[in-house]
Write an enzyme that holds these catalytic residues in place. Structure first.
Site, PDB file in Angstrom:
ATOM      1  N   HIS A 130       7.896  -9.421 -32.241  1.00 24.01           N
ATOM      2  CA  HIS A 130       7.829  -8.529 -31.062  1.00 24.01           C
ATOM      3  C   HIS A 130       9.199  -8.351 -30.398  1.00 24.01           C
ATOM      4  CE1 HIS A 130       3.541  -8.293 -31.319  1.00 24.01           C
ATOM      5  NE2 HIS A 130       3.358  -9.570 -31.070  1.00 24.01           N
ATOM      6  N   ASP A 167       0.608 -10.222 -39.538  1.00 26.35           N
ATOM      7  CA  ASP A 167       0.146 -10.723 -38.236  1.00 26.35           C
ATOM      8  C   ASP A 167      -0.899  -9.741 -37.669  1.00 26.35           C
ATOM      9  OD1 ASP A 167       1.410 -12.758 -35.941  1.00 26.35           O
ATOM     10  OD2 ASP A 167       0.511 -10.957 -35.073  1.00 26.35           O
ATOM     11  N   HIS A 169      -1.074  -8.674 -34.735  1.00 28.66           N
ATOM     12  CA  HIS A 169      -0.422  -7.770 -33.774  1.00 28.66           C
ATOM     13  C   HIS A 169       0.612  -6.902 -34.490  1.00 28.66           C
ATOM     14  CE1 HIS A 169      -1.641 -11.399 -31.396  1.00 28.66           C
ATOM     15  NE2 HIS A 169      -2.098 -10.441 -30.594  1.00 28.66           N
ATOM     16  N   ASP A 248      -2.919 -14.967 -37.204  1.00 32.69           N
ATOM     17  CA  ASP A 248      -3.858 -14.737 -36.100  1.00 32.69           C
ATOM     18  C   ASP A 248      -4.873 -13.635 -36.395  1.00 32.69           C
ATOM     19  OD1 ASP A 248      -1.751 -12.977 -36.048  1.00 32.69           O
ATOM     20  OD2 ASP A 248      -1.134 -13.410 -33.988  1.00 32.69           O
TER      21      ASP A 248
END
Ligand SMILES: [Zn+2]
Length: 311
Positions: A130, A167, A169, A248
């Site tokens: 991120h 991931d 996200h 995740d």
């Protein structure tokens, strides 16, 4: 050929506060599980070095690196905390941790390029995907994978590298840094809607973004990967493959609502490995991103490593 694992005790000490899911116990859970299963015997562990400033500036602006370094150095002295956003908090130990995490990715890239291993995994935190060119966010400070990819291109003589991000996200920071860098192809899937809400419109032609709705499970994701990732990766023929390895999207992880299990991580890693074997002499550098259910994280990392190490 051995598989390397780069990690460092200082990555454990970075602490974003009581109850924060991105915690030092994540690394303990991984190393404990590798020992308990005996998988550690098939791996060579190395201490992650500190990263060079020049390496960071290949993915981040000099201004950002200067400001972040100054802030983190001050926290080392004062022992205070600084919140970059409500979820991204630095403490006195964060400076060393971010330097070890990015340093691991660079050292892994160099070791794999020198032929010391076909694959290397960086068991590090904080994660990186991120972190944008100019901002810390979403538990991330430096974009470890982007720093390593640029190191491979600018310093190790490669012309084409792939970044695979699984991931849950969207890796908005990596996209921000490498969009329209035609030397990089990034392929990813991510839950949408979910933090950080980006990715549905790719920022460049070198991105393959697959947003998927909550409750998507392995069989659907495998189909999407076969249809959308593999042909693009084969056409691109990367000379090295980087993985933003977040776990995740696991069914047991509460930060996302996807339904992957260990067998899916095994399958995904196998597909990535086949691409690396076909085009890149097997060269893979995988960096830990998310994964917050400690049991699911440890089992999934072990599954990922078993495929990479062929054991
Ligand atoms: Zn994540």
């Amino acid at each position: 050929m051995p598989t390397l694992v780069f990690t460092h005790p200082e990555c454990r000490l970075h602490d974003m506060g009581r109850g924060h899911p991105e915690c030092g116990q994540r690394l303990d859970a991984i190393t404990d599980h590798l020992r308990a299963t005996g998988l550690d015997a098939a791996l060579i562990f190395r201490d992650a070095p500190l990263v060079d400033r020049e390496a960071l500036c290949r993915a981040h602006s000099a201004n950002y690196v200067n400001e972040l370094e100054a802030t983190l150095q001050e926290l080392e002295v004062t022992g205070e905390h600084h919140a970059f956003d409500p979820d991204t908090i630095a403490c006195a130990h964060t400076h060393r941790a971010v330097q070890r995490a990015a340093g691991a990715a660079v050292a892994a890239t160099e070791a794999v390029m020198r032929g010391e291993a076909r694959a290397a995994f960086c068991a590090v935190r904080p994660p990186g995907h991120h972190a944008t060119r100019d901002n810390a966010m979403g538990f991330c400070f430096y974009n470890n994978v982007a720093v390593a990819a640029r190191h491979a291109l600018d310093m190790m003589g490669l012309q084409r590298v792939a970044i695979v991000d699984f991931d849950v996200h969207h890796g908005n920071g990596t996209e921000d840094i490498i969009a329209n860098d035609e030397r990089v192809l990034m392929v990813s899937f991510f839950q949408h809607p979910l933090y950080p809400g980006t990715g549905t419109r790719p920022l460049g032609d070198n991105m393959v973004n697959l947003p998927v709705p909550p409750y998507t499970r392995g069989p659907e994701l495998r189909k999407l990967i076969e249809q959308h990732w593999v042909p693009r990766l084969d056409a691109f023929a990367p000379q090295m493959v980087f993985i933003s390895a977040g776990f995740d999207a696991h069914r047991e992880d509460e930060l996302g609502q996807l339904g992957l299990v260990e067998a899916d991580y095994e399958w995904i890693t196998q597909r990535i490995k086949e691409v690396a074997d076909r085009h890149a002499q097997g060269r893979i550098v995988s960096c830990l991103e998310g994964g917050y259910n400690l049991g699911a994280l440890a089992r999934s990392v072990a599954t990922h490593l078993r495929v990479l190490a062929e054991v």
